[in-house]
Design a protein around this motif. Structure first.
Motif, PDB file in Angstrom:
ATOM      1  N   TYR A   2      47.125  47.705 -84.857  1.00  0.00           N
ATOM      2  CA  TYR A   2      47.353  48.711 -85.894  1.00  0.00           C
ATOM      3  C   TYR A   2      47.268  48.036 -87.260  1.00  0.00           C
ATOM      4  O   TYR A   2      47.953  47.055 -87.537  1.00  0.00           O
ATOM      5  CB  TYR A   2      48.717  49.366 -85.701  1.00  0.00           C
ATOM      6  CG  TYR A   2      49.078  50.341 -86.805  1.00  0.00           C
ATOM      7  CD1 TYR A   2      48.141  51.245 -87.294  1.00  0.00           C
ATOM      8  CD2 TYR A   2      50.353  50.358 -87.354  1.00  0.00           C
ATOM      9  CE1 TYR A   2      48.465  52.140 -88.300  1.00  0.00           C
ATOM     10  CE2 TYR A   2      50.694  51.256 -88.355  1.00  0.00           C
ATOM     11  CZ  TYR A   2      49.738  52.145 -88.826  1.00  0.00           C
ATOM     12  OH  TYR A   2      50.056  53.022 -89.822  1.00  0.00           O
ATOM     13  N   TYR A   3      46.438  48.632 -88.126  1.00  0.00           N
ATOM     14  CA  TYR A   3      46.193  48.100 -89.455  1.00  0.00           C
ATOM     15  C   TYR A   3      46.458  49.203 -90.493  1.00  0.00           C
ATOM     16  O   TYR A   3      45.556  49.983 -90.827  1.00  0.00           O
ATOM     17  CB  TYR A   3      44.756  47.594 -89.574  1.00  0.00           C
ATOM     18  CG  TYR A   3      44.429  46.539 -88.541  1.00  0.00           C
ATOM     19  CD1 TYR A   3      44.574  45.194 -88.822  1.00  0.00           C
ATOM     20  CD2 TYR A   3      44.011  46.911 -87.265  1.00  0.00           C
ATOM     21  CE1 TYR A   3      44.300  44.224 -87.859  1.00  0.00           C
ATOM     22  CE2 TYR A   3      43.736  45.948 -86.298  1.00  0.00           C
ATOM     23  CZ  TYR A   3      43.884  44.606 -86.597  1.00  0.00           C
ATOM     24  OH  TYR A   3      43.625  43.669 -85.639  1.00  0.00           O
ATOM     25  N   PRO A   4      47.695  49.311 -91.000  1.00  0.00           N
ATOM     26  CA  PRO A   4      47.994  50.342 -92.001  1.00  0.00           C
ATOM     27  C   PRO A   4      47.462  50.000 -93.384  1.00  0.00           C
ATOM     28  O   PRO A   4      47.463  50.854 -94.274  1.00  0.00           O
ATOM     29  CB  PRO A   4      49.518  50.389 -91.993  1.00  0.00           C
ATOM     30  CG  PRO A   4      49.938  49.021 -91.572  1.00  0.00           C
ATOM     31  CD  PRO A   4      48.893  48.550 -90.600  1.00  0.00           C
ATOM     32  N   ASP A  11      47.702  42.820 -88.775  1.00  0.00           N
ATOM     33  CA  ASP A  11      47.935  43.631 -87.580  1.00  0.00           C
ATOM     34  C   ASP A  11      49.442  43.859 -87.449  1.00  0.00           C
ATOM     35  O   ASP A  11      50.194  42.931 -87.153  1.00  0.00           O
ATOM     36  CB  ASP A  11      47.376  42.902 -86.354  1.00  0.00           C
ATOM     37  CG  ASP A  11      47.635  43.643 -85.052  1.00  0.00           C
ATOM     38  OD1 ASP A  11      48.086  44.806 -85.107  1.00  0.00           O
ATOM     39  OD2 ASP A  11      47.374  43.058 -83.981  1.00  0.00           O
ATOM     40  N   SER A  13      50.950  45.615 -85.215  1.00  0.00           N
ATOM     41  CA  SER A  13      51.387  45.898 -83.849  1.00  0.00           C
ATOM     42  C   SER A  13      52.164  44.747 -83.244  1.00  0.00           C
ATOM     43  O   SER A  13      52.761  44.885 -82.177  1.00  0.00           O
ATOM     44  CB  SER A  13      50.177  46.204 -82.960  1.00  0.00           C
ATOM     45  OG  SER A  13      49.392  45.036 -82.752  1.00  0.00           O
ATOM     46  N   ASP A 194      44.441  53.209 -92.259  1.00  0.00           N
ATOM     47  CA  ASP A 194      45.130  53.368 -90.963  1.00  0.00           C
ATOM     48  C   ASP A 194      44.180  53.188 -89.780  1.00  0.00           C
ATOM     49  O   ASP A 194      43.963  54.105 -88.982  1.00  0.00           O
ATOM     50  CB  ASP A 194      45.810  54.742 -90.882  1.00  0.00           C
ATOM     51  CG  ASP A 194      47.135  54.752 -91.610  1.00  0.00           C
ATOM     52  OD1 ASP A 194      47.671  53.668 -91.878  1.00  0.00           O
ATOM     53  OD2 ASP A 194      47.631  55.852 -91.928  1.00  0.00           O
ATOM     54  N   ARG A 196      43.280  51.884 -86.143  1.00  0.00           N
ATOM     55  CA  ARG A 196      44.019  51.610 -84.913  1.00  0.00           C
ATOM     56  C   ARG A 196      43.048  51.344 -83.768  1.00  0.00           C
ATOM     57  O   ARG A 196      41.990  51.964 -83.687  1.00  0.00           O
ATOM     58  CB  ARG A 196      44.912  52.793 -84.521  1.00  0.00           C
ATOM     59  CG  ARG A 196      46.051  53.125 -85.450  1.00  0.00           C
ATOM     60  CD  ARG A 196      46.746  54.392 -84.955  1.00  0.00           C
ATOM     61  NE  ARG A 196      48.001  54.675 -85.624  1.00  0.00           N
ATOM     62  CZ  ARG A 196      48.110  55.454 -86.693  1.00  0.00           C
ATOM     63  NH1 ARG A 196      47.034  56.007 -87.208  1.00  0.00           N
ATOM     64  NH2 ARG A 196      49.294  55.686 -87.232  1.00  0.00           N
ATOM     65  N   TYR A 198      43.631  51.416 -79.588  1.00  0.00           N
ATOM     66  CA  TYR A 198      44.498  51.614 -78.427  1.00  0.00           C
ATOM     67  C   TYR A 198      43.781  51.067 -77.196  1.00  0.00           C
ATOM     68  O   TYR A 198      42.583  51.320 -77.005  1.00  0.00           O
ATOM     69  CB  TYR A 198      44.797  53.096 -78.210  1.00  0.00           C
ATOM     70  CG  TYR A 198      45.664  53.718 -79.270  1.00  0.00           C
ATOM     71  CD1 TYR A 198      47.040  53.781 -79.118  1.00  0.00           C
ATOM     72  CD2 TYR A 198      45.107  54.256 -80.424  1.00  0.00           C
ATOM     73  CE1 TYR A 198      47.847  54.360 -80.093  1.00  0.00           C
ATOM     74  CE2 TYR A 198      45.902  54.831 -81.408  1.00  0.00           C
ATOM     75  CZ  TYR A 198      47.264  54.880 -81.230  1.00  0.00           C
ATOM     76  OH  TYR A 198      48.057  55.450 -82.189  1.00  0.00           O
TER      77      TYR A 198
END
Length: 738
Positions: A2-4, A11, A13, A194, A196, A198
């Motif tokens: 996750y890269y806001p 990252d 996360s 944002d 992401r 998964y």
């Protein structure tokens, strides 16, 4: 990952796969927060993300973008938003997401050497200076990918023949880039926020939730009000009645009853949806016996799989709710099959994800672990002013539980039901496990139970059930075998595996209809010690689940704990036992469910361990020399201040400690549980402290060194909600003083 992009490309996360920024600059995000997104100039800006030598074969890529510039690349009319990398060959697939000059978002599986390539393309107008949300699911196992834009499904492709996985195998290869495709002068001009990754595919509900910036549990997928409904009749019975039926979404309202006695009814949703609630009602005439049904789902409309099996008892017009948590994912078609019926039935109503479903939320959500003797308050967060409230434990109504708060202190699955008349809607279940532990969390001994994991077969234990070597072809009650999987005993059962060691044996049981003990073994124990019993149980089929009750030397340790209604979901049964003056423990396991239908289950991992007791000196060293310590081996019967024989071991240890430390002065505190009035408990607690003091004096400890006090039930150490908690609160404490 996750890269806001909150001030950097790290990252968040926790996986440590930080991005490397090449030229891109921080800018404001879609909420106008400064330095919270990245701007790419379309010339030579990009971000590298290194996946730490990993390979992803099933994954989802999500991000927000905003641009007004639609430019030509070198050979393709595209600005690259995302480009995956493959470390072995350019001929293999490289998933890409790019923006065309006509404002379409395009996802591809790669760049083949010649000919056309599979792709999914959105509508035009996606480069209009507004923020847009893109999700692409990739599945290398079936060579498929799909595209969502702004929470809406665009399309999918399954014709790609090259690999789709992301990987980086060495230091010279990275996993992916943002804003640029390696090997081509194709750069993106605009903003990205944002980002992401998964390591699984996302379903429509989750994607919609991300787009709306809400939690996925608050999103209910929209379902059309009309479906294609078909059915067939029972063999030798009434004929089928294929029909088009409109579904009334009003709260508990009937609609067309034109499907008489179908053997199955199937609903084609045309599109794929998530199902978390099926509400159905049937009419059964005449009302005799039970009907058994299966819920089957299909992801493609062609191939079916069984989701669950359930039984309806003499139902005539009552509503039946089937709730699924987690939901049934990506269902294209649903079929409800009548497996067994002694009479004919008519489907009166079926609703999928009814829109009137109340947002019933129970907090805390769980799963929760609660210490033995403690409880947790489950609270309904919805207005229940004009509605009935019920609570259920393992699918059974809890007597007297009709308020918005329920105090739970047993292992099981709790649900809250709210409604009117006979129509109730249910919350998602809250799973609670009551944990028995040694006082002070001291370590335990080796397991005293022999062959508790059934690895040696039918040895070292007794039973009143009948042993069967191999399959139970007669399907008679009160039979069992020792095998690896339940279907080896009865072919229609499932493939549960050992909870601790896949492929190891377990005890597989067809429940009894008369009182019989299931399992018994006697083991040597030490008097005056605390022991922890534990075992695991799971259902082989989903209805009429087994209920485990354990006793040691005739003392029942627990209320009957039902196995889960979810097949193969192992549930722990554990409890504390005090050996008192016993030197042998006879452990007996009963199944208190004596119903003939269902009641099929498996048990495993039976254990009895001793808590390694600490000495008085060890407890004081651990807690501090002035701490108040619980003399946990000193116990009293209910309403009694007579010392039990098992107390003498710890009392003698206290005498020994006091003789080694003659300078110590101290207090003895007596406590009771909350049963009984204060005027009775106060002198009872005082007498409990006094009788301990008398024992010390008899052992030549001067009475001038200590005082005794009684506090009734003013200072409980655990809740007084069950027998185990009350037992712990009837105690004596030793407190050194200056």
């Amino acid at each position: 990952m996750y890269y806001p992009f909150s001030g950097n490309a790290n990252d968040e996360s926790g996986n440590g796969n930080d991005g490397i920024v090449i030229g891109a600059s921080l800018t404001s995000d879609r909420f106008s927060n400064p330095n919270s997104a990245y701007y790419f100039d379309g010339v030579d800006d990009y971000i590298i993300i290194d996946g730490a030598a990993r390979s992803l074969t099933e994954y989802a890529i999500c991000f927000w973008y905003n641009t007004t510039t639609l430019k030509w690349g070198s050979s393709w009319k595209a600005g690259i938003l995302f480009s995956g990398n493959h470390a072995t060959s350019n001929r293999l697939g490289k998933p890409n997401i790019h923006l065309e000059e006509d404002g379409t978002v395009r996802v591809t599986g790669g760049w083949p050497s010649s000919g056309n390539y599979p792709e999914v393309v959105s509508d035009t107008g996606m480069g209009n200076g507004k923020w847009h949300f893109v999700v692409a699911n990739f599945n290398d196992h079936v060579n498929a990918f799909e595209l969502y834009v702004d929470g809406q499904f665009v399309g999918a492709d399954t014709s790609y023949t090259r690999p789709l996985h992301l990987e980086n195998k060495n230091a010279t290869n990275y996993m992916l880039t943002l804003g640029f495709r390696n090997g081509n002068s194709q750069y993106y001009e605009g903003m990205i926020d944002d980002f992401r990754i998964y390591e699984r595919q996302l379903n429509k509900r989750e994607i919609r939730a991300l787009f709306l910036e809400e939690k996925s549990t608050s999103i209910k997928p929209k379902v059309p009000r009309a479906y294609k409904v078909t059915s067939n009749g029972k063999p030798g019975g009434h004929g089928g009645h294929p029909a088009e039926m409109a579904f009334d979404q009003n709260y508990c309202t009937n609609w067309n009853s034109g499907l008489r006695a179908p053997r199955w009814i199937a609903i084609d949703f045309i599109d794929r949806i998530d199902i978390d609630h099926i509400r159905l009602r049937v009419q059964q005439t005449p009302i005799v016996g039970t009907t058994t049904h299966q819920v089957l789902i299909s992801h493609d409309g062609l191939n079916w799989e069984v989701s669950e099996e359930f039984t309806l008892k003499t139902v005539n017009g009552n509503f039946i709710n089937r709730f699924y948590y987690p939901p049934l994912r990506d269902v294209r078609a649903l079929k409800i099959l009548t497996v067994k019926s002694p009479s004919w039935i008519a489907w009166k109503e079926i609703e999928i994800n009814p829109e009137d479903t109340l947002p019933i939320q129970v907090y805390p959500r769980g799963p929760l672990k609660v210490s033995e003797g403690e409880y947790v308050d489950l609270k309904i967060h919805v207005n229940t002013l004009d509605k009935k409230v019920k609570w259920q434990l393992d699918g059974q109504d809890i007597a007297g539980a009709n308020s918005s708060v329920y105090r739970a202190n047993q292992t099981g699955s709790y649900t809250a039901l709210i409604g009117k008349d006979d129509c109730f809607l249910s919350s998602q279940p809250v799973i609670i496990e009551v944990i028995a532990s040694c006082p002070g969390n001291v370590p335990t001994s080796e397991n005293l139970i022999i062959n508790g994991g059934f690895g040696d077969g039918f040895v070292e234990f007794e039973t009143e059930y009948n042993f069967v070597r191999g399959a139970n072809t007669s399907r008679e009650a009160a039979k069992f075998t020792i095998a690896t999987y339940p279907f080896q005993f009865q072919s229609k059962w499932t493939a549960c595996h050992d909870p601790a060691d896949r492929g190891s044996p377990m005890m597989i049981v067809n429940g009894a209809t008369t009182e019989k003990f299931l399992w018994k073994q006697s083991v040597p124990v030490q008097p005056g010690n605390t022991y922890i019993f534990s075992m695991k149980v799971a259902s082989a089929i989903s209805h009429s689940v087994a209920k485990m009750q354990v006793s040691i030397n005739g003392r029942i340790l627990n209320n009957s704990i039902g196995a889960s209604n979810t097949v193969c979901l192992w549930k722990s049964v554990n409890a504390t036992w005090e050996s008192d003056k016993n030197s042998v423990a006879e452990v007996i396991i009963h199944n208190t469910n004596l119903e003939s239908g269902g009641n099929d289950f498996v048990i495993d991992d039976i254990s009895l361990v001793r808590c390694n007791s600490q000495t008085i000196e060890e407890m004081l060293e651990e807690m501090g020399s002035d701490a108040s310590i619980i003399l946990d081996k000193i116990h009293f019967d209910l309403n009694s201040y007579e010392l039990k024989p098992s107390s003498f071991v710890q009392l003698d240890d206290l005498v020994s400690y006091l003789k080694r430390n003659p300078e110590i002065k101290f207090e003895i505190h007596g406590h009771t549980d909350s049963g009984g009035p204060y005027w009775f408990n106060k002198p009872l607690s005082e007498n409990r402290a006094k009788v301990v003091g008398d024992y010390l004096v008899d052992k030549r400890i001067s009475r001038t060194r200590f005082t005794t006090h009684g506090f009734a039930s003013e200072y409980p150490i655990v809740r007084n909600t069950d027998r185990a908690g009350r037992y712990k609160n009837r105690r004596v404490e030793f407190k050194p003083i200056d």
